[in-house]
Write an enzyme that holds these catalytic residues in place. Sequence first.
Site: not given
Ligand code: ADP
Ligand code: AMP
Length: 244
Positions: A33, A108, A147, A179, A191
């Site tokens: 995302k 969410r 990540r 993280r 999660r």
């Molecule tokens: P989200 O925001 O949904 O949690 P991220 O964009 O942070 O996901 O991506 C999660 C991890 O996966 C990051 O380390 C990112 O670089 C990697 N990633 C994102 N898209 C892809 C993909 N299409 N293929 C492989 N790895 C990816």
């Molecule tokens: P993310 O960066 O989207 O993976 O979010 C990290 C953390 O932030 C989540 O595990 C939740 O603890 C909190 N969080 C982010 N977005 C939301 C949401 N829309 N509702 C509730 N908690 C959230």
Amino acid sequence: EDGIRDQPRSRGLGDVYKRQLQLIVMGPPGSGKGTQSLALATDIGAMHISTGDLFRHHERSATSLGDQIQGFMKKGDLVPDHITIAMLKDKIESLPDGKGYILDGFPRTLNQAISFDEMLTAGSSKLDLVICIDVPERQLEHRLLRRMICAECSLVYGSHVGGEYDEYCKNCGGELQKRVDDSDKEVIGHRLKKYLDLSLPIIDHYQTHGILHRIDGTGSVTEVTTAIKRVLASTFKGTLSFNY
Ligand code: ADP
Ligand code: AMP
């Protein structure tokens, strides 16, 4: 209809409307995302709004909100709806009128989705599209464990470069960090389970409104971006201020 979708902001050459999109990008943790939202936001000139990034910013700055939410985030629990919705509302209200945005990580819960609908209706605005990125669970843990994010600008990195972690952000020079909620397999599992439990009603909700598009998120980053852009191009053909 009274929605943003039907209000061209200004006309460019020919009959191409210049207008802004209001999008949601959904998907399980690790589905891409953040990566995709940022790429799209840059392309279409929209604001990338990640509730996770906003919360982490509060944590780092040790605001009172940061203190309130720290416990939830560390355990991989959701921050309570009333806190999340209030923060998002503030953020949206701070944008210039009609400014496009991409919401990443919100809503969410169904309750968040419904509150957001009410917020939009109250502002005579509406969503253009919801993109849901699908990635099977077995690939997600792997991605999350690797990540890294920039502590300064939140840019997301995909683990190894030649087997080594990068130390600094190529964008701003900030320090790359893991993280806390990506460091423990149990927290990651929690999660993912939360997402599976809570996302179905949200997906149903947007499907009922006819604005949900599912995207296969298992390809490369570029392949997924291309797939999303194709959906935008076919949905908003001839009305966009950017070319695909
Ligand atoms: P989200 O925001 O949904 O949690 P991220 O964009 O942070 O996901 O991506 C999660 C991890 O996966 C990051 O380390 C990112 O670089 C990697 N990633 C994102 N898209 C892809 C993909 N299409 N293929 C492989 N790895 C990816
Ligand atoms: P993310 O960066 O989207 O993976 O979010 C990290 C953390 O932030 C989540 O595990 C939740 O603890 C909190 N969080 C982010 N977005 C939301 C949401 N829309 N509702 C509730 N908690 C959230």
